[in-house]
Structure formats: C-alpha cells, structure tokens
Motif scaffolding. Structure first.
Motif, PDB file in Angstrom:
ATOM      1  N   LYS A 116     -61.885  -3.895   1.219  1.00 24.57           N
ATOM      2  CA  LYS A 116     -62.700  -4.598   0.224  1.00 24.57           C
ATOM      3  C   LYS A 116     -64.263  -4.885   1.329  1.00 24.57           C
ATOM      4  CE  LYS A 116     -60.626  -4.387  -3.600  1.00 24.57           C
ATOM      5  NZ  LYS A 116     -61.191  -2.805  -3.871  1.00 24.57           N
ATOM      6  N   VAL A 117     -63.614  -5.189   2.663  1.00 25.28           N
ATOM      7  CA  VAL A 117     -65.156  -5.426   2.767  1.00 25.28           C
ATOM      8  C   VAL A 117     -65.504  -4.525   4.040  1.00 25.28           C
ATOM      9  CG1 VAL A 117     -65.825  -7.053   5.256  1.00 25.28           C
ATOM     10  CG2 VAL A 117     -64.187  -8.292   3.902  1.00 25.28           C
ATOM     11  N   PHE A 118     -64.819  -3.153   4.604  1.00 28.77           N
ATOM     12  CA  PHE A 118     -65.102  -1.782   5.559  1.00 28.77           C
ATOM     13  C   PHE A 118     -65.044  -1.020   4.309  1.00 28.77           C
ATOM     14  CE2 PHE A 118     -63.909  -4.554   8.500  1.00 28.77           C
ATOM     15  CZ  PHE A 118     -65.226  -4.925   9.070  1.00 28.77           C
ATOM     16  N   HIS A 119     -65.945  -0.195   3.532  1.00 30.29           N
ATOM     17  CA  HIS A 119     -66.275   0.576   3.208  1.00 30.29           C
ATOM     18  C   HIS A 119     -65.835   2.052   3.219  1.00 30.29           C
ATOM     19  CE1 HIS A 119     -66.388  -2.012  -0.955  1.00 30.29           C
ATOM     20  NE2 HIS A 119     -67.572  -3.094  -0.394  1.00 30.29           N
ATOM     21  N   LEU A 120     -64.089   2.363   3.930  1.00 30.38           N
ATOM     22  CA  LEU A 120     -64.347   3.699   4.366  1.00 30.38           C
ATOM     23  C   LEU A 120     -64.043   4.176   3.452  1.00 30.38           C
ATOM     24  CD1 LEU A 120     -61.749   2.698   7.134  1.00 30.38           C
ATOM     25  CD2 LEU A 120     -64.171   2.103   7.574  1.00 30.38           C
ATOM     26  N   PRO A 121     -65.202   6.027   3.654  1.00 31.89           N
ATOM     27  CA  PRO A 121     -64.854   6.499   3.166  1.00 31.89           C
ATOM     28  C   PRO A 121     -63.829   7.329   2.570  1.00 31.89           C
ATOM     29  CG  PRO A 121     -65.725   7.552   4.656  1.00 31.89           C
ATOM     30  CD  PRO A 121     -65.973   6.453   5.126  1.00 31.89           C
ATOM     31  N   THR A 122     -63.651   8.189   1.685  1.00 36.16           N
ATOM     32  CA  THR A 122     -62.172   8.275   1.669  1.00 36.16           C
ATOM     33  C   THR A 122     -61.579   9.104   2.001  1.00 36.16           C
ATOM     34  OG1 THR A 122     -62.172   8.157  -0.940  1.00 36.16           O
ATOM     35  CG2 THR A 122     -60.396   9.238  -0.411  1.00 36.16           C
ATOM     36  N   ALA A 123     -60.429   9.051   3.009  1.00 36.78           N
ATOM     37  CA  ALA A 123     -60.044  10.061   3.933  1.00 36.78           C
ATOM     38  C   ALA A 123     -59.225  11.852   2.703  1.00 36.78           C
ATOM     39  CB  ALA A 123     -59.355   9.916   4.978  1.00 36.78           C
ATOM     40  N   GLU A 124     -59.827  12.613   2.459  1.00 29.41           N
ATOM     41  CA  GLU A 124     -59.364  13.404   2.408  1.00 29.41           C
ATOM     42  C   GLU A 124     -57.414  14.406   2.556  1.00 29.41           C
ATOM     43  OE1 GLU A 124     -59.389  14.856  -1.315  1.00 29.41           O
ATOM     44  OE2 GLU A 124     -61.443  13.560  -0.892  1.00 29.41           O
ATOM     45  N   LEU A 125     -56.709  13.707   1.940  1.00 34.48           N
ATOM     46  CA  LEU A 125     -55.278  14.080   3.117  1.00 34.48           C
ATOM     47  C   LEU A 125     -54.720  16.258   2.198  1.00 34.48           C
ATOM     48  CD1 LEU A 125     -53.215  10.750   1.819  1.00 34.48           C
ATOM     49  CD2 LEU A 125     -53.923  11.290   4.172  1.00 34.48           C
ATOM     50  N   SER A 126     -54.362  16.740   3.280  1.00 33.93           N
ATOM     51  CA  SER A 126     -53.990  17.663   2.605  1.00 33.93           C
ATOM     52  C   SER A 126     -53.106  18.110   1.385  1.00 33.93           C
ATOM     53  CB  SER A 126     -53.211  18.516   3.784  1.00 33.93           C
ATOM     54  OG  SER A 126     -51.874  17.729   4.178  1.00 33.93           O
ATOM     55  N   GLY A 127     -51.803  16.730   1.669  1.00 33.03           N
ATOM     56  CA  GLY A 127     -51.114  16.770   0.363  1.00 33.03           C
ATOM     57  C   GLY A 127     -49.863  17.803   0.376  1.00 33.03           C
ATOM     58  N   ARG A 128     -49.819  18.257   2.167  1.00 27.34           N
ATOM     59  CA  ARG A 128     -49.534  19.094   2.666  1.00 27.34           C
ATOM     60  C   ARG A 128     -48.479  18.726   3.516  1.00 27.34           C
ATOM     61  NH1 ARG A 128     -49.738  22.046   6.694  1.00 27.34           N
ATOM     62  NH2 ARG A 128     -48.370  23.729   6.943  1.00 27.34           N
ATOM     63  N   VAL A 129     -47.418  18.153   3.796  1.00 30.11           N
ATOM     64  CA  VAL A 129     -46.891  18.098   5.037  1.00 30.11           C
ATOM     65  C   VAL A 129     -45.914  19.446   5.837  1.00 30.11           C
ATOM     66  CG1 VAL A 129     -44.758  15.736   6.620  1.00 30.11           C
ATOM     67  CG2 VAL A 129     -47.203  15.811   4.821  1.00 30.11           C
ATOM     68  N   ASN A 130     -45.384  19.626   6.982  1.00 28.68           N
ATOM     69  CA  ASN A 130     -44.466  20.685   7.060  1.00 28.68           C
ATOM     70  C   ASN A 130     -43.335  19.701   7.739  1.00 28.68           C
ATOM     71  OD1 ASN A 130     -42.886  22.204   8.638  1.00 28.68           O
ATOM     72  ND2 ASN A 130     -44.045  23.343   7.239  1.00 28.68           N
ATOM     73  N   LEU A 131     -42.425  19.229   6.867  1.00 29.62           N
ATOM     74  CA  LEU A 131     -41.040  18.160   7.846  1.00 29.62           C
ATOM     75  C   LEU A 131     -40.832  19.278   9.490  1.00 29.62           C
ATOM     76  CD1 LEU A 131     -38.784  17.193   5.163  1.00 29.62           C
ATOM     77  CD2 LEU A 131     -41.007  16.570   6.429  1.00 29.62           C
ATOM     78  N   TRP A 132     -40.612  20.370   9.200  1.00 26.57           N
ATOM     79  CA  TRP A 132     -40.081  21.238  10.852  1.00 26.57           C
ATOM     80  C   TRP A 132     -40.846  20.767  11.973  1.00 26.57           C
ATOM     81  CZ3 TRP A 132     -36.320  22.568  13.508  1.00 26.57           C
ATOM     82  CH2 TRP A 132     -36.751  23.321  14.838  1.00 26.57           C
ATOM     83  N   TYR A 133     -42.682  20.946  11.268  1.00 28.89           N
ATOM     84  CA  TYR A 133     -43.171  21.271  12.824  1.00 28.89           C
ATOM     85  C   TYR A 133     -43.557  19.590  12.632  1.00 28.89           C
ATOM     86  CZ  TYR A 133     -44.288  26.187  12.025  1.00 28.89           C
ATOM     87  OH  TYR A 133     -44.258  27.514  12.436  1.00 28.89           O
ATOM     88  N   GLY A 134     -42.946  18.702  11.685  1.00 24.21           N
ATOM     89  CA  GLY A 134     -43.951  17.430  11.917  1.00 24.21           C
ATOM     90  C   GLY A 134     -42.737  16.969  12.917  1.00 24.21           C
TER      91      GLY A 134
END
Length: 187
Positions: A50-68
């Motif tokens: 609420k105090v620090f209004h940071l811009p919304t970070a756009e998540l890719s919505g994609r996670v590759n578990l193997w590469y993770g």
C-alpha cells in the motif's frame, strides 16, 4: 482471464505471488515459521504494497519445471565454484584482480532482468553495481578479471544465466527473442 473479470481482481491475482513471497521473506528474516510470524508477515506485506505502489510485474504465466530444476542445480554448483574461487583469491599471495564489465541482455522483460541481476549478485565473485533498464545493460564488478578474454567469458556467463532463466520462467516472446539474438550473433 475473461474480459468481464474486474480489473482489481485481475491485479490481485497478478500480485499474489509477490505478496506471498513478501510474507515468506518476512518469516525467513525472523527465522520463524509460526502463525504469529505469518500474520505479522501479512500485515507487513499489506503495508509495503500500500505504501510503495510498485508497477505490476507481468508474469509470463509459463513455468518449465525441467529448466527450473536445471537452473537450481547449476546455480547451486556455481555457488560452490564461486565460493572456492573467492576463497582462493583471498588466500593466494599476490594481487587480487577485478574489473567492471557491461552485459547487454537480449530480452526486454523487467522481471527477467531482475532475476539475472539477483542470480549474478548471489554468485560469489560478482556483484551488480548498476542496471540500465532502458538499454537493458547490467554492470557487474567481477573478481578474477586479468585480460579482455576473462571479461568476455564473464559476459557470456551472464548471458547463459539469462538464457537459463528465460527457459525456466520467461514468456514465449522472451524465448523467441533469445532465439533471434542467437541467430543474429551467428551471422
């Protein structure tokens, strides 16, 4: 999400992973995973968001578990290698060498740039000293730089970390940007 979904609810779901991370970070800072630590962590996370209004970070919505998994295993190995290298530089007689290098990233996502910066700074022997967001350039202070070849090797190493991170959590556009950059570099 459907276009009828309210914007506030969409923002909430986009920010939920960061909110949860703030709570977990709070609990780790206190070294307690208790209900009280979780409740105070939620209060602190609400205050921070609420105090620090940071811009919304756009998540890719994609996670590759193997590469993770590959990223985590290689990162842990690099932590050990970096610690040994720093210890050797500290113990060996003679001059410890270092340098500042600039690395031009190939992707344009702020979140990827942040991940690359954090990963590079956590590995012993290198530290981000500045990040130029507009030009996508990271400036690192690196130990063990004696020649231009050492600087170039470290530059390539940071780009390899960028690629690993993009493969693990980057968007399809980020993956395409990496492929395009590789094609242009091969020419």
């Amino acid at each position: 999400m459907s276009p009828t979904f309210p914007a506030a609810a969409r923002r909430f779901w986009n920010q939920l992973p960061f909110f949860v991370w703030l709570v977990v970070l709070w609990m780790m800072l206190w070294g307690q995973f208790t209900v009280l630590a979780a409740v105070t962590g939620v209060a602190v996370a609400i205050g921070v968001t609420k105090v620090f209004h940071l811009p919304t970070a756009e998540l890719s919505g994609r996670v590759n578990l193997w590469y993770g998994l590959v990223f985590v295993v290689l990162f842990l190995a690099e932590l050990v290698r970096g610690a040994v290298m720093v210890a050797w530089q500290a113990l060996r007689p003679g001059e410890t060498t270092s340098g500042i290098i600039a690395v031009q990233l190939r992707t344009d996502a702020d979140l990827i740039m942040t991940h690359v910066s954090v990963a590079s700074s956590l590995i012993p022997g290198s530290l981000i000293v500045e990040a130029d967001r507009e030009r996508r350039i990271l400036y690192l202070h690196v130990l063990g730089i004696r020649h231009a070849a050492d600087a170039e090797a470290q530059r390539r190493n940071v780009l390899v970390w960028e690629e690993r991170i993009v493969r693990a959590v980057g968007s399809r556009a980020d993956v395409a940007a990496l492929k395009q950059a590789r094609k242009e570099a091969a020419r």
